[in-house]
Design a protein around this motif. Sequence first.
Motif, mmCIF file in Angstrom:
data_model
loop_
_atom_site.group_PDB
_atom_site.id
_atom_site.type_symbol
_atom_site.label_atom_id
_atom_site.label_comp_id
_atom_site.label_asym_id
_atom_site.label_seq_id
_atom_site.Cartn_x
_atom_site.Cartn_y
_atom_site.Cartn_z
ATOM 1 N N LEU A 1 -48.234 85.429 52.246
ATOM 2 C CA LEU A 1 -47.158 84.435 52.288
ATOM 3 C C LEU A 1 -47.280 83.464 51.118
ATOM 4 O O LEU A 1 -46.304 83.190 50.413
ATOM 5 N N TYR A 2 -48.475 82.967 50.888
ATOM 6 C CA TYR A 2 -48.701 81.973 49.836
ATOM 7 C C TYR A 2 -48.615 82.611 48.451
ATOM 8 O O TYR A 2 -48.124 81.989 47.512
ATOM 9 N N ARG A 3 -49.087 83.834 48.335
ATOM 10 C CA ARG A 3 -48.975 84.541 47.050
ATOM 11 C C ARG A 3 -47.498 84.815 46.731
ATOM 12 O O ARG A 3 -47.088 84.772 45.561
ATOM 13 N N ALA A 4 -46.709 85.133 47.753
ATOM 14 C CA ALA A 4 -45.283 85.390 47.532
ATOM 15 C C ALA A 4 -44.575 84.127 47.081
ATOM 16 O O ALA A 4 -43.724 84.154 46.176
ATOM 17 N N VAL A 5 -44.911 82.981 47.699
ATOM 18 C CA VAL A 5 -44.328 81.703 47.278
ATOM 19 C C VAL A 5 -44.772 81.365 45.856
ATOM 20 O O VAL A 5 -43.981 80.904 45.027
ATOM 21 N N GLU A 6 -46.055 81.613 45.560
ATOM 22 C CA GLU A 6 -46.567 81.377 44.202
ATOM 23 C C GLU A 6 -45.797 82.222 43.186
ATOM 24 O O GLU A 6 -45.432 81.739 42.101
ATOM 25 N N ASP A 7 -45.533 83.478 43.525
ATOM 26 C CA ASP A 7 -44.777 84.371 42.648
ATOM 27 C C ASP A 7 -43.372 83.834 42.418
ATOM 28 O O ASP A 7 -42.853 83.870 41.290
ATOM 29 N N GLN A 8 -42.750 83.309 43.458
ATOM 30 C CA GLN A 8 -41.402 82.749 43.335
ATOM 31 C C GLN A 8 -41.391 81.497 42.461
ATOM 32 O O GLN A 8 -40.480 81.309 41.631
ATOM 33 N N LEU A 9 -42.394 80.650 42.610
ATOM 34 C CA LEU A 9 -42.465 79.429 41.807
ATOM 35 C C LEU A 9 -42.657 79.770 40.328
ATOM 36 O O LEU A 9 -42.111 79.099 39.450
ATOM 37 N N ALA A 10 -43.442 80.808 40.060
ATOM 38 C CA ALA A 10 -43.619 81.253 38.675
ATOM 39 C C ALA A 10 -42.297 81.761 38.117
ATOM 40 O O ALA A 10 -41.941 81.489 36.960
ATOM 41 N N LEU A 11 -41.570 82.512 38.933
ATOM 42 C CA LEU A 11 -40.275 83.047 38.522
ATOM 43 C C LEU A 11 -39.302 81.912 38.210
ATOM 44 O O LEU A 11 -38.593 81.937 37.195
ATOM 45 N N LEU A 12 -39.273 80.896 39.058
ATOM 46 C CA LEU A 12 -38.344 79.783 38.866
ATOM 47 C C LEU A 12 -38.699 78.921 37.658
ATOM 48 O O LEU A 12 -37.827 78.365 37.007
ATOM 49 N N SER A 13 -40.005 78.840 37.361
ATOM 50 C CA SER A 13 -40.431 78.012 36.227
ATOM 51 C C SER A 13 -40.328 78.750 34.901
ATOM 52 O O SER A 13 -40.396 78.137 33.835
ATOM 53 N N GLY A 14 -40.171 80.084 34.966
ATOM 54 C CA GLY A 14 -40.105 80.869 33.747
ATOM 55 C C GLY A 14 -41.451 81.073 33.107
ATOM 56 O O GLY A 14 -41.554 81.528 31.958
ATOM 57 N N GLY A 15 -42.497 80.757 33.825
ATOM 58 C CA GLY A 15 -43.853 80.927 33.297
ATOM 59 C C GLY A 15 -44.831 81.086 34.431
ATOM 60 O O GLY A 15 -44.671 81.958 35.278
ATOM 61 N N SER A 16 -45.835 80.223 34.476
ATOM 62 C CA SER A 16 -46.807 80.266 35.564
ATOM 63 C C SER A 16 -46.394 79.294 36.660
ATOM 64 O O SER A 16 -45.665 78.332 36.419
ATOM 65 N N SER A 17 -46.879 79.553 37.849
ATOM 66 C CA SER A 17 -46.555 78.686 38.982
ATOM 67 C C SER A 17 -47.284 77.353 38.851
ATOM 68 O O SER A 17 -48.434 77.301 38.402
ATOM 69 N N PRO A 18 -46.645 76.252 39.239
ATOM 70 C CA PRO A 18 -47.340 74.956 39.197
ATOM 71 C C PRO A 18 -48.437 74.853 40.238
ATOM 72 O O PRO A 18 -49.282 73.958 40.161
ATOM 73 N N TYR A 19 -48.435 75.757 41.216
ATOM 74 C CA TYR A 19 -49.454 75.725 42.268
ATOM 75 C C TYR A 19 -49.999 77.139 42.508
ATOM 76 O O TYR A 19 -49.244 78.099 42.501
ATOM 77 N N THR A 20 -51.289 77.239 42.722
ATOM 78 C CA THR A 20 -51.891 78.507 43.101
ATOM 79 C C THR A 20 -51.691 78.716 44.608
ATOM 80 O O THR A 20 -51.355 77.777 45.338
ATOM 81 N N TYR A 21 -51.944 79.927 45.054
ATOM 82 C CA TYR A 21 -51.780 80.194 46.491
ATOM 83 C C TYR A 21 -52.737 79.333 47.312
ATOM 84 O O TYR A 21 -52.412 78.897 48.419
ATOM 85 N N GLN A 22 -53.927 79.044 46.773
ATOM 86 C CA GLN A 22 -54.884 78.214 47.491
ATOM 87 C C GLN A 22 -54.395 76.771 47.583
ATOM 88 O O GLN A 22 -54.527 76.110 48.627
ATOM 89 N N GLU A 23 -53.811 76.272 46.512
ATOM 90 C CA GLU A 23 -53.251 74.917 46.534
ATOM 91 C C GLU A 23 -52.076 74.827 47.506
ATOM 92 O O GLU A 23 -51.892 73.801 48.170
ATOM 93 N N LEU A 24 -51.293 75.895 47.596
ATOM 94 C CA LEU A 24 -50.187 75.926 48.554
ATOM 95 C C LEU A 24 -50.712 75.886 49.979
ATOM 96 O O LEU A 24 -50.121 75.235 50.851
#
Length: 325
Positions: A182-205
Amino acid sequence: MADAQDIDGKLCEENFPCTSQKQETRDEMLSRHRKEILQLQNKEIELKKAAAKGSKAEQKAKKKQVEEEISQLSAKLKEKHAEELGSLGYCNSIRNDKSNIDNLVKAIAGVSVTTQHDHPKTSKGAKRREKRALQEVAREQRIQEEQNNIVSDRMIEDEKLEKKLEPLGFTINEIKPDGHCLYRAVEDQLALLSGGSSPYTYQELREMAAAYMRKHASDFHPFFLSENTIDGDSDDSLVERFENYCKEVESTATWGGQLELGALTHCLRKHIMIFSGSFPDVEMGKEYKSDGRSTSSNATIRLSYHRHAFGLGEHYNSVIPNSIG
């Protein structure tokens, strides 16, 4: 692509030995079973990624072949696990033996299998362990009962989800099924939305979700307690157990679900859509939904929920545009 027999042999030899010269304890066997299930899940992701090449027709044919192969491996692994549990005294056909189910629940929970006369009173801690173990056994039972229908269930679910996503221009991005999906999927989405890397790792989420749940405990208690109440629990013990649950969210690989999604939508201030081929789609955080002028700050997080992802457990994936799939 190797056939099911070759893959089965390889998995059996390299990943989970078929026999053991040393007699395993119950806990050792259960731990190995969980590892073997995870290895099979990872194997399916590898095969699916390898099959995602060529034309759409070729990909569909390869995907179907992978599903059939994994289904065969899953059935064989399930049979192997049942036989091994049988060697420890647990009946293979547990669904037809109520007393054996009770014994198995107690064994997994670490409770001595004795008569009520010997131990007339069970501690609350033991009751909670038994309840968790009962849920685990019930899940295993359900998986066993559905084993013959795994291929059709998964294929039907995937086809429904594909028909739902394709007109919208979306596809599935497979996420590793390791308890953090679940957290990795959200991390993947955040990376997609930012156009780069996610602002948060799955652990931070995970940590963010746990902190939000603690801060807004009164909003989450009713949902948590509906699934985690033991007769005789005091209000203090319920509060303590909710705190322990939050600790598990932030520091273990406990699978996430609706409670954690509810926390994340507010932490991130994001509109979240969860697509499913087995259940109605779920929409969360409508107050953060874009008004039509989509930016990275108000764009929607899109996930997919898979009830029959591997025939071995529930799973979340990331939903991405076809153009980058």
